[in-house]
Design a protein around this motif. Structure first.
Motif, PDB file in Angstrom:
ATOM      1  N   LEU A 369     -47.254  64.962   4.559  1.00  0.00           N
ATOM      2  CA  LEU A 369     -48.170  63.899   4.988  1.00  0.00           C
ATOM      3  C   LEU A 369     -48.519  62.957   3.845  1.00  0.00           C
ATOM      4  O   LEU A 369     -48.917  61.813   4.074  1.00  0.00           O
ATOM      5  CB  LEU A 369     -49.442  64.510   5.583  1.00  0.00           C
ATOM      6  CG  LEU A 369     -49.258  65.188   6.948  1.00  0.00           C
ATOM      7  CD1 LEU A 369     -50.536  65.884   7.385  1.00  0.00           C
ATOM      8  CD2 LEU A 369     -48.817  64.163   8.000  1.00  0.00           C
ATOM      9  N   LYS A 372     -44.984  60.188   3.222  1.00  0.00           N
ATOM     10  CA  LYS A 372     -44.672  59.867   4.612  1.00  0.00           C
ATOM     11  C   LYS A 372     -43.261  59.315   4.804  1.00  0.00           C
ATOM     12  O   LYS A 372     -42.635  59.534   5.845  1.00  0.00           O
ATOM     13  CB  LYS A 372     -45.707  58.875   5.163  1.00  0.00           C
ATOM     14  CG  LYS A 372     -47.067  59.497   5.460  1.00  0.00           C
ATOM     15  CD  LYS A 372     -47.963  58.506   6.194  1.00  0.00           C
ATOM     16  CE  LYS A 372     -49.247  59.174   6.681  1.00  0.00           C
ATOM     17  NZ  LYS A 372     -50.092  59.652   5.587  1.00  0.00           N
ATOM     18  N   LYS A 376     -40.804  60.966   7.386  1.00  0.00           N
ATOM     19  CA  LYS A 376     -40.248  60.235   8.520  1.00  0.00           C
ATOM     20  C   LYS A 376     -38.728  60.366   8.576  1.00  0.00           C
ATOM     21  O   LYS A 376     -38.148  60.465   9.667  1.00  0.00           O
ATOM     22  CB  LYS A 376     -40.656  58.760   8.456  1.00  0.00           C
ATOM     23  CG  LYS A 376     -42.099  58.494   8.852  1.00  0.00           C
ATOM     24  CD  LYS A 376     -42.419  56.998   8.835  1.00  0.00           C
ATOM     25  CE  LYS A 376     -41.606  56.227   9.850  1.00  0.00           C
ATOM     26  NZ  LYS A 376     -41.992  54.795   9.902  1.00  0.00           N
ATOM     27  N   LEU A 410     -47.224  60.384  13.596  1.00  0.00           N
ATOM     28  CA  LEU A 410     -46.027  59.988  12.852  1.00  0.00           C
ATOM     29  C   LEU A 410     -44.779  60.238  13.691  1.00  0.00           C
ATOM     30  O   LEU A 410     -43.842  59.418  13.698  1.00  0.00           O
ATOM     31  CB  LEU A 410     -45.961  60.765  11.535  1.00  0.00           C
ATOM     32  CG  LEU A 410     -45.190  60.112  10.385  1.00  0.00           C
ATOM     33  CD1 LEU A 410     -45.820  58.778  10.003  1.00  0.00           C
ATOM     34  CD2 LEU A 410     -45.156  61.030   9.174  1.00  0.00           C
TER      35      LEU A 410
END
Length: 591
Positions: A369, A372, A376, A410
């Motif tokens: 987190l 990111k 991703k 996300l």
């Protein structure tokens, strides 16, 4: 000569072997570093590239010679070694060192390998740490070719033997003929090395990590190895020989009996079905899992993809890695755990600063987190791979609802991007979380509302719950799966999951230990994931009991006030029900 010399190492591949020792020289190569004149440097670079080419040819020859279909399933391991031979971190760094430091190729390579080892040595995860053995094996092969030292092929061994060596490479293991090599023991090694994975696939008993066995044994010495307990007996007495001969015959009978359970469901006598899946780290473990009857992958650790690299794996690389496993395991699901790194530097792009307490620092989902972009990329890869079969996403070390919502936000963002780009993916992919902290256990009823399934990581949950580092020899004795606090935490998790109507599984080591099968059954776990070789044994126990009996046993354990009391009660019950599985080890106590 002393009789009955008992040694204890790591039981790497189950089974009993009784025979005479065949000692092979597999000591690590050493090299003398020497300074070169400027005009000698390019010739040294040429010699290094020639040694690389010779090493590639040797490994390709090993691949051609593999005939055993169980070993052919694992030729990816040799391909991994071939990739290491091309790795810029190995090749370019060594060449640069030759030119920059004006030293010989052997010395430059040793410096490069030392850097590799330093990275692996600080990694906590046993499986990932064991990948150092692959680099050592490749480095040793290059050094031998540089200095012109050949080594005996295990394929040339003609008499039935127990091989004794300092260490063995995957290429060594692939050349073993089961009709002549009935087992092996080594100074080095661990349960998760590629060599031991191959030994288990071949069904060759092995004990590794004995540290100095090569200095204690001589050629043709009588040897007994017990790959189940990690015991080795040098020069056994007649009584010990007879005991182990009986044990060997019983083990082989039992192993043959367990093959009957591979194709059966794990269903109790009263019709309650348990799903048994496999934990895996690399694609070559999928055939073993399928052969043992796994109904999918309950935990695919993705950290291996990020190791020994200058940069993180690309999205396409990850898609290919996930797709291969998903397609191989179809129609069963593959549960992919997102990156779970701690305070270790796995690749150059992931540079985590030193932390006083990395186990409670920036690790697992906290790291993802924070990073990111990297997170991703992994989510995109998993989703794209999900178009090729059944995949599930598992987020590690979740402690609260806010973290889950951040992950889901996300994930939804990634789904929108992939849809806009025209990529296919499973829009309804299931997501789950690992329950491995007391915080998560205490709020499981809140967490369960946010996900499709839960998976309990008992290794960390027990450590955090009891404040015990099981790797610390001074407090490891306090690591007790049957501690009242642990049992209550597990019951709390199961009840919360049941109330929320979500599947609850377990993927820690408790799932693989037959001793705890009735406990987990009685607590109410629906899905268990473990290393593949344990599946049939656990399944056998499940199929011979009624679930209410397991629930009654668990109720009795909850009335006891300490882990030792619970352990005695459980051991007595399992011994009574399954005496052939939980009898006392022979040949003296094994600590």
């Amino acid at each position: 000569m002393l009789q009955d010399v008992f040694l204890v190492g790591i039981g790497a591949s189950p089974g009993i072997a009784i025979g005479s020792a065949y000692v092979v020289d597999r000591r690590r190569m050493s090299a003398v570093e020497r300074t070169l004149e400027p005009h000698e440097l390019e010739e040294e670079v040429r010699l290094f590239h020639a040694a690389l080419q010779h090493s590639r040819e040797q490994l390709e020859d090993v691949k051609k010679r593999v005939a055993d279909p169980h070993i052919a399933e694992h030729l990816h391991i040799i391909d991994t070694h071939l990739l290491i031979l091309k790795d810029p971190m190995l090749v370019d760094e060594t060449v640069a060192t030759i030119r920059r430091e004006k030293i010989n190729a052997e010395g430059a390579l040793m410096r490069t390998l030392k850097g590799f080892r330093a990275v692996f040595d600080v990694i906590d995860d046993e499986y990932l740490r064991e990948r150092r053995s692959d680099v050592d094996s490749v480095g040793d092969r290059i050094l031998r070719n540089l200095v012109g030292v050949s080594q005996q092929s295990l394929a040339d061994i003609e008499r039935k033997s127990v091989v004794v060596a300092h260490d063995l490479s995957p290429a060594d293991t692939m050349q073993m003929d089961k009709s002549r090599i009935i087992g092996f023991i080594t100074d080095l090694g661990g349960r998760t090395s590629h060599t031991t994975i191959l030994a288990r696939s071949l069904g060759i008993p092995a004990v590794v990590g004995l540290e100095s066995v090569t200095s204690q044994i001589r050629e043709r010495m009588p040897v007994i190895i017990d790959g189940c307990t990690g015991t080795v007996v040098l020069n056994p007495s007649p009584d010990t020989f007879r005991e182990y001969l009986d044990k060997k015959q019983f083990y082989e009978y039992q192993a043959e009996e367990l093959t009957y359970f591979r194709g059966l469901d794990a269903v109790t006598l009263d019709g309650h079905n348990i799903i048994l899946r496999s934990n895996i780290e690399i694609a070559e473990e999928v055939p073993i899992a399928l052969r043992e009857g796994a109904q999918g992958v309950g935990l695919f650790r993705t950290e291996f993809l990020y190791m020994k690299r200058k940069c993180v794996p690309s999205e396409d690389e990850q898609v290919e890695a996930y797709r291969e496993i998903i397609e191989s395991m179809a129609p069963h699901p593959v549960t992919i755990r997102t990156l779970d790194v701690g305070g270790d530097k796995l690749v150059s792009d992931i540079d985590l600063s030193d932390e006083a307490n990395p186990a409670m620092g920036l690790r697992a989902i906290r790291f993802s987190l924070k990073e990111k972009i990297l997170f991703k990329v992994q989510l995109r890869a998993i989703l794209r791979a999900s178009a090729h079969g059944k995949a599930r996403i598992l987020f590690p070390m979740i402690t609260g609802v806010a973290e889950i919502k951040s992950c889901k936000n996300l994930l939804n963002e990634v789904k929108r991007e992939l849809a806009e780009e025209g990529h296919a993916f499973d829009a309804d992919i299931e997501i789950g979380i690992m329950i491995e902290t007391p915080a998560a256990a205490l709020v499981t009823e809140l967490l369960a509302r946010e996900v499709d399934f839960l998976s309990v990581g008992t290794n960390d949950l027990i450590q955090y719950c009891l404040a015990v580092d099981r790797g610390n020899e001074h407090v490891a004795y306090l690591y007790e799966p049957l501690h009242p606090a642990v049992l209550r935490a597990l019951r709390m998790i199961c009840r919360a999951a049941q109330q929320a109507g979500v599947m609850v599984g377990i993927c820690g080591e408790m799932a693989a230990d037959p001793l705890y099968t009735l406990v987990l059954l009685g607590l109410g776990f629906d899905e268990w994931s473990m290393n593949a070789p344990f599946i049939s044994q656990v399944k056998r126990i499940i199929r011979q009991v009624y679930r209410p009996e397991a629930e009654q046993l668990v109720a009795e354990l909850f009335e006891l006030g300490s882990a030792p009391e619970a352990a005695r009660r459980l051991a007595g019950e399992m011994n009574r029900r399954f005496p052939s599985l939980f009898g006392k080890p022979i040949g003296g106590p094994v600590e």
